[in-house]
Design a protein around this motif. Structure first.
Motif, mmCIF file in Angstrom:
data_model
loop_
_atom_site.group_PDB
_atom_site.id
_atom_site.type_symbol
_atom_site.label_atom_id
_atom_site.label_comp_id
_atom_site.label_asym_id
_atom_site.label_seq_id
_atom_site.Cartn_x
_atom_site.Cartn_y
_atom_site.Cartn_z
ATOM 1 N N UNK A 141 10.397 -5.693 3.906
ATOM 2 C CA UNK A 141 9.381 -4.921 4.651
ATOM 3 C C UNK A 141 10.128 -3.933 5.545
ATOM 4 N N UNK A 142 9.382 -3.174 6.311
ATOM 5 C CA UNK A 142 10.010 -2.439 7.411
ATOM 6 C C UNK A 142 10.352 -3.473 8.499
ATOM 7 N N UNK A 143 11.418 -3.212 9.240
ATOM 8 C CA UNK A 143 11.834 -4.173 10.275
ATOM 9 C C UNK A 143 10.684 -4.480 11.242
ATOM 10 N N UNK A 144 9.914 -3.471 11.575
ATOM 11 C CA UNK A 144 8.786 -3.665 12.505
ATOM 12 C C UNK A 144 7.750 -4.643 11.954
ATOM 13 N N UNK B 35 1.108 -5.989 17.502
ATOM 14 C CA UNK B 35 0.504 -5.119 16.490
ATOM 15 C C UNK B 35 1.481 -4.017 16.088
ATOM 16 N N UNK B 36 1.569 -3.753 14.779
ATOM 17 C CA UNK B 36 2.473 -2.718 14.270
ATOM 18 C C UNK B 36 1.804 -1.355 14.433
ATOM 19 N N UNK B 37 2.561 -0.396 14.951
ATOM 20 C CA UNK B 37 2.038 0.970 15.114
ATOM 21 C C UNK B 37 2.345 1.746 13.836
ATOM 22 N N UNK B 38 1.324 1.954 13.029
ATOM 23 C CA UNK B 38 1.560 2.588 11.720
ATOM 24 C C UNK B 38 1.843 4.087 11.851
#
Ligand SMILES: C[S@@+](CC[C@H](N)C(=O)[O-])C[C@H]1O[C@@H](n2cnc3c(N)ncnc32)[C@H](O)[C@@H]1O
Length: 274
Positions: A245-248, A255-258
């Motif tokens: 995945x992306x590290x984030x 919550x992930x900031x897309x």
């Protein structure tokens, strides 16, 4: 001389190093004034670099917690960098009594600072900093400090977090990971991240390419790789859900900031040995 009587490594303050620059991006600390022109060039080219570095560092902590939760009590952290907050031994200690941690780096300031910190924290009986190069796994594995702290009949948590970008293809990074894997017991885990432009938009691609070109002028040029190439570094490992995945996005704690520009520029995964 006992293996804990470390001699400070002489420093070249005039040559910017990836370790010092990354440390600045995570903490804001300027270690040598002589690094400033290089740092300013990077900010100009990649304004989101500090955010990228902080995401990477937070992934490291989550991966260590994950491994400790799986019963890992000993860690080999290669390319560990300068000690900032959230160092592997500190994170592991949240969950494990007296974890054993071997840090490895080839950067003078990273080595000197880590040794000072471990000495100050009176942790040298369980934690150490080995002055060695990822491109020589046999030396890392055979080092007396590694042998003193790591029991290779038990699972190990191997951390190669944002260090493979500094290993060019000519040094066979997949082969280096393979050599390390061969020394590890079943149940061992690995965590890796890798800077990539594969999923970045055109503007970000141009920024990161310009930033990477700045590193080309230093002693530590960077290699960008795509997801497929990153996946080859996990050959022989079983990827932990959710895979690469992306590290984030790897087991995020918030919550992930897309919309985050830095997000697609760092692949991450954790694997384990059956
Ligand atoms: C971007 S920093 C990552 C630090 C830490 N792993 C983290 O993720 O927060 C990369 C580190 O890898 C180290 N490094 C680069 N090439 C290396 C090599 N061939 N052998 C050992 N360390 C290396 C650098 O000195 C630097 O400290």
């Amino acid at each position: 001389m006992s293996s804990n009587d470390f001699e400070p490594r002489p420093l070249d303050t005039l040559k910017p190093s990836s370790a010092r620059i990354y440390h600045h991006m995570v903490t804001g600390e300027v270690i040598f004034e002589s690094d400033l022109p290089f740092i300013h060039r990077l900010y100009a080219e990649i304004p989101f670099y500090p955010l990228w570095a902080q995401h990477n560092r937070r992934f490291l902590a989550r991966a260590v917690r994950h491994m400790a939760g799986k019963g890992i009590r000993q860690f080999l952290d290669i390319g560990s960098g300068l000690p900032t907050g959230g160092n592997t031994h500190e994170v592991a200690r949240e969950l494990v009594a007296d974890p054993r941690v071997v840090y490895v780096d080839n950067d003078e300031e990273a080595i000197n600072r880590a040794r000072d910190l471990l000495r100050d924290q009176d942790l040298l009986s369980t934690t150490t900093m080995v002055d060695a190069d990822l491109r020589d796994p046999a030396r890392i594995l055979a080092h007396p400090d590694t042998r003193r702290l790591i029991d290779f009949t038990e699972p190990v948590g191997l951390l190669l977090v944002s260090v493979l970008p500094w290993v060019p293809d000519s040094d066979d990074p997949a082969g280096l990971v393979r050599q390390l894997r061969a020394a590890l017991a079943p149940g061992s885990h690995i965590a890796m991240t890798h800077v990539s432009l594969e999923d970045a938009g055109m503007e970000i691609k141009q920024q990161v390419a310009a930033g990477a070109a700045i590193f080309t002028d230093t002693s530590t040029p960077v290699t960008l790789r795509d997801r497929a190439r990153f996946a080859t570094f996990f050959d022989g490992w079983t990827l932990t859900e959710p895979g690469i995945t992306y590290a984030t996005d790897w087991h995020p704690e918030q919550a992930v900031d897309t919309d985050d520009y830095a997000r697609p520029c760092n692949f991450a995964a954790v694997g384990s040995l059956p």
